[in-house]
Design a protein around this motif. Structure first.
Motif, PDB file in Angstrom:
ATOM      1  N   ALA A  13       0.826  -1.204   0.000  1.00 51.86           N
ATOM      2  CA  ALA A  13       0.000   0.000   0.000  1.00 51.86           C
ATOM      3  C   ALA A  13       0.866   1.263   0.000  1.00 51.86           C
ATOM      4  O   ALA A  13       0.532   2.264  -0.644  1.00 51.86           O
ATOM      5  CB  ALA A  13      -0.945  -0.002   1.194  1.00 51.86           C
ATOM      6  N   PHE A  14       1.991   1.234   0.723  1.00 47.30           N
ATOM      7  CA  PHE A  14       2.943   2.347   0.660  1.00 47.30           C
ATOM      8  C   PHE A  14       3.544   2.440  -0.741  1.00 47.30           C
ATOM      9  O   PHE A  14       3.710   3.542  -1.291  1.00 47.30           O
ATOM     10  CB  PHE A  14       4.052   2.169   1.692  1.00 47.30           C
ATOM     11  CG  PHE A  14       3.757   2.765   3.038  1.00 47.30           C
ATOM     12  CD1 PHE A  14       3.540   4.130   3.180  1.00 47.30           C
ATOM     13  CD2 PHE A  14       3.717   1.969   4.171  1.00 47.30           C
ATOM     14  CE1 PHE A  14       3.277   4.689   4.424  1.00 47.30           C
ATOM     15  CE2 PHE A  14       3.452   2.519   5.426  1.00 47.30           C
ATOM     16  CZ  PHE A  14       3.227   3.876   5.550  1.00 47.30           C
ATOM     17  N   SER A  15       3.911   1.296  -1.328  1.00 48.47           N
ATOM     18  CA  SER A  15       4.470   1.295  -2.679  1.00 48.47           C
ATOM     19  C   SER A  15       3.484   1.918  -3.662  1.00 48.47           C
ATOM     20  O   SER A  15       3.869   2.730  -4.517  1.00 48.47           O
ATOM     21  CB  SER A  15       4.818  -0.130  -3.114  1.00 48.47           C
ATOM     22  OG  SER A  15       5.803  -0.709  -2.277  1.00 48.47           O
ATOM     23  N   ALA A  16       2.218   1.537  -3.540  1.00 46.78           N
ATOM     24  CA  ALA A  16       1.191   2.081  -4.433  1.00 46.78           C
ATOM     25  C   ALA A  16       1.057   3.592  -4.252  1.00 46.78           C
ATOM     26  O   ALA A  16       0.903   4.342  -5.228  1.00 46.78           O
ATOM     27  CB  ALA A  16      -0.139   1.387  -4.177  1.00 46.78           C
ATOM     28  N   ALA A  17       1.120   4.055  -3.002  1.00 50.07           N
ATOM     29  CA  ALA A  17       0.991   5.489  -2.740  1.00 50.07           C
ATOM     30  C   ALA A  17       2.158   6.264  -3.350  1.00 50.07           C
ATOM     31  O   ALA A  17       1.971   7.349  -3.926  1.00 50.07           O
ATOM     32  CB  ALA A  17       0.926   5.733  -1.236  1.00 50.07           C
ATOM     33  N   VAL A  18       3.367   5.715  -3.240  1.00 42.89           N
ATOM     34  CA  VAL A  18       4.548   6.373  -3.805  1.00 42.89           C
ATOM     35  C   VAL A  18       4.460   6.418  -5.328  1.00 42.89           C
ATOM     36  O   VAL A  18       4.788   7.426  -5.965  1.00 42.89           O
ATOM     37  CB  VAL A  18       5.820   5.641  -3.333  1.00 42.89           C
ATOM     38  CG1 VAL A  18       7.036   6.105  -4.114  1.00 42.89           C
ATOM     39  CG2 VAL A  18       6.034   5.848  -1.844  1.00 42.89           C
ATOM     40  N   LEU A  19       4.006   5.319  -5.934  1.00 40.79           N
ATOM     41  CA  LEU A  19       3.855   5.281  -7.393  1.00 40.79           C
ATOM     42  C   LEU A  19       2.795   6.273  -7.860  1.00 40.79           C
ATOM     43  O   LEU A  19       2.992   6.998  -8.843  1.00 40.79           O
ATOM     44  CB  LEU A  19       3.505   3.863  -7.839  1.00 40.79           C
ATOM     45  CG  LEU A  19       4.623   2.826  -7.708  1.00 40.79           C
ATOM     46  CD1 LEU A  19       4.079   1.419  -7.909  1.00 40.79           C
ATOM     47  CD2 LEU A  19       5.745   3.095  -8.701  1.00 40.79           C
ATOM     48  N   ARG A  20       1.678   6.334  -7.172  1.00 39.68           N
ATOM     49  CA  ARG A  20       0.617   7.271  -7.563  1.00 39.68           C
ATOM     50  C   ARG A  20       1.085   8.716  -7.443  1.00 39.68           C
ATOM     51  O   ARG A  20       0.745   9.556  -8.268  1.00 39.68           O
ATOM     52  CB  ARG A  20      -0.639   7.045  -6.716  1.00 39.68           C
ATOM     53  CG  ARG A  20      -1.385   5.794  -7.059  1.00 39.68           C
ATOM     54  CD  ARG A  20      -2.830   5.825  -6.619  1.00 39.68           C
ATOM     55  NE  ARG A  20      -3.000   6.138  -5.213  1.00 39.68           N
ATOM     56  CZ  ARG A  20      -4.132   5.906  -4.549  1.00 39.68           C
ATOM     57  NH1 ARG A  20      -5.164   5.349  -5.162  1.00 39.68           N
ATOM     58  NH2 ARG A  20      -4.241   6.194  -3.270  1.00 39.68           N
ATOM     59  N   GLU A  21       1.861   8.985  -6.402  1.00 40.47           N
ATOM     60  CA  GLU A  21       2.375  10.347  -6.229  1.00 40.47           C
ATOM     61  C   GLU A  21       3.255  10.751  -7.412  1.00 40.47           C
ATOM     62  O   GLU A  21       3.347  11.940  -7.756  1.00 40.47           O
ATOM     63  CB  GLU A  21       3.156  10.427  -4.921  1.00 40.47           C
ATOM     64  CG  GLU A  21       3.590  11.817  -4.539  1.00 40.47           C
ATOM     65  CD  GLU A  21       4.293  11.862  -3.197  1.00 40.47           C
ATOM     66  OE1 GLU A  21       3.830  12.592  -2.306  1.00 40.47           O
ATOM     67  OE2 GLU A  21       5.315  11.152  -3.041  1.00 40.47           O
ATOM     68  N   ALA A  22       3.903   9.761  -8.036  1.00 39.69           N
ATOM     69  CA  ALA A  22       4.750  10.010  -9.205  1.00 39.69           C
ATOM     70  C   ALA A  22       3.973   9.847 -10.512  1.00 39.69           C
ATOM     71  O   ALA A  22       4.583   9.778 -11.591  1.00 39.69           O
ATOM     72  CB  ALA A  22       5.942   9.066  -9.180  1.00 39.69           C
ATOM     73  N   ASP A  23       2.633   9.774 -10.429  1.00 40.86           N
ATOM     74  CA  ASP A  23       1.757   9.641 -11.608  1.00 40.86           C
ATOM     75  C   ASP A  23       2.019   8.364 -12.392  1.00 40.86           C
ATOM     76  O   ASP A  23       1.926   8.338 -13.627  1.00 40.86           O
ATOM     77  CB  ASP A  23       1.906  10.859 -12.543  1.00 40.86           C
ATOM     78  CG  ASP A  23       1.425  12.153 -11.890  1.00 40.86           C
ATOM     79  OD1 ASP A  23       0.413  12.102 -11.161  1.00 40.86           O
ATOM     80  OD2 ASP A  23       2.053  13.201 -12.107  1.00 40.86           O
TER      81      ASP A  23
END
Length: 373
Positions: A13-23
């Motif tokens: 879930a943290f990985s997904a949040a970091v990826l989304r923040e980078a579009d």
């Protein structure tokens, strides 16, 4: 991982949040709680093959993870397959040579999967291992920077109701991690393989922001702090408790602690702020065995911590190990007596496995004994 009581996969879930923040588009696939077979996972991914698939592994799931990767490789020939976990971090070459996996994420996966997804050359991505011309290549090992300020985990990509949290008294309940790493040096624990022996803490304001989201957005009524040792920093725990008291939420919580990091006043404060149960890693009721664990605690501290917890009105859960160095039927009886004397509410007994890269595993290997579970 097909566990009987699966926790929400916070690192994913943290990985997904970091990826989304980078579009970068990302999807979480909760195959274990949905009951999807490996073939079903591959079928769901095949219409729109991803550039990368990241699978977290555990000590008991590795062969099954290999099988999943084999099926994914067949269905997604152009997808880069990445695996993470303390087990593969301890033995990346074995993993790479015995599976269809392309990359082993060494330690925490968020930075590695972000850099890979951004197209950074593999040799320039920290904390990964891969084969090049059949030779093992390992990049810089370091704790990923700025985890403390990562965006909140992307729990919206998960159905939190599907996850079972042991001992939950109030629903809905979920988990929260405020630190990574542990101050203790237990010889049997793989935490230091994962976190390089450091403790890194999220700022208290961000912890409280995450609790605000869990209560306000997801309606949580109970939280389990998944920190290895939630009580490692007394003043920080007090600050979190003060924030909870100011908010006045109808929220209870539980945590993991060691007997050397609590005192009577702290436990009273925790109880006032909604704590209902503390789980202590007692490990053994025998002084000599306990000393050899490297935890740095004593049996007397265990008795005292239980007394203080009872005075605060808290339930006490205790974990114990069998098969530790120096253990005998007599030392195990002392552990049983310790649990009986303290009338523990819950007891969990684990087998001490000589996991690779732990001190216990290394000593076993030096003696010519198996160091692999």
């Amino acid at each position: 991982v097909p566990l009987s009581c699966p926790y929400p996969p916070l690192e994913l879930a943290f990985s997904a949040a970091v990826l989304r923040e980078a579009d970068i588009p990302v999807q979480l696939i909760p195959a274990n709680v949905e009951g999807w077979s490996h073939a079903e996972v591959a079928e769901r991914l095949s219409p729109n093959p991803p550039a990368f698939v990241l699978v977290p592994s555990a000590w008991g799931s590795l062969l099954d993870d290999y099988r999943l990767m084999e099926i994914l490789r067949s269905a997604l020939p152009d997808t880069t397959l990445v695996i993470s976990g303390p087990n593969v971090t301890a033995e990346p070459e074995r993993t790479l040579r015995n599976s269809d996996i392309d990359i082993v994420s060494l330690g925490e996966p968020e930075e590695a999967i972000l850099r890979l997804s951004q197209g950074v050359a593999w040799q320039d991505v920290p904390n990964i291992a891969f084969l090049e011309d059949q030779k093992l290549q390992t990049t810089e090992r370091r704790p990923p920077p700025e985890w403390e300020r990562y965006p909140l985990p992307a729990r919206d990509l998960l159905d939190l109701s599907k996850y079972t949290i042991p001992f939950s008294r109030r629903l809905p309940s979920t988990t929260l991690a405020t630190t990574r790493g542990c101050i203790h040096r237990c010889v049997f624990c793989p935490t230091h393989i994962w976190n390089k022996g450091k403790v890194r803490a999220r700022p208290v304001d961000l912890v409280l922001e995450e609790i605000d989201e869990l209560v306000g957005r997801y309606g949580m009524r109970e939280i389990i702090f998944r920190d290895d040792t939630f009580t490692w920093d007394r003043e920080r725990v007090i600050s979190i408790c003060e924030g909870l008291l100011e908010r006045g939420y109808d929220l209870t919580w539980r945590c993991f602690a060691t007997v050397s990091t609590v005192d009577q006043a702290l436990l009273q404060m925790m109880a006032a702020a909604g704590c209902t149960q503390v789980c202590f890693g007692f490990e053994s009721g025998d002084e000599q065995v306990l000393r050899r664990t490297g935890k740095g605690t004593t049996v007397a501290q265990g008795y005292q911590a239980v007394d203080w917890s009872r005075d605060a009105g808290l339930e006490v859960s205790g974990t114990f190990m069998v098969g530790l160095e120096g253990a005998t039927p007599e030392t195990i009886e002392r552990s049983i007596q310790f649990a009986i004397d303290n009338d523990l509410d819950y007891v969990q007994v684990n087998v001490a496995l000589p996991m690779p890269a732990t001190a216990f595993g290394k000593r076993r290997k030096k003696k010519g004994l198996s160091s692999r579970p």
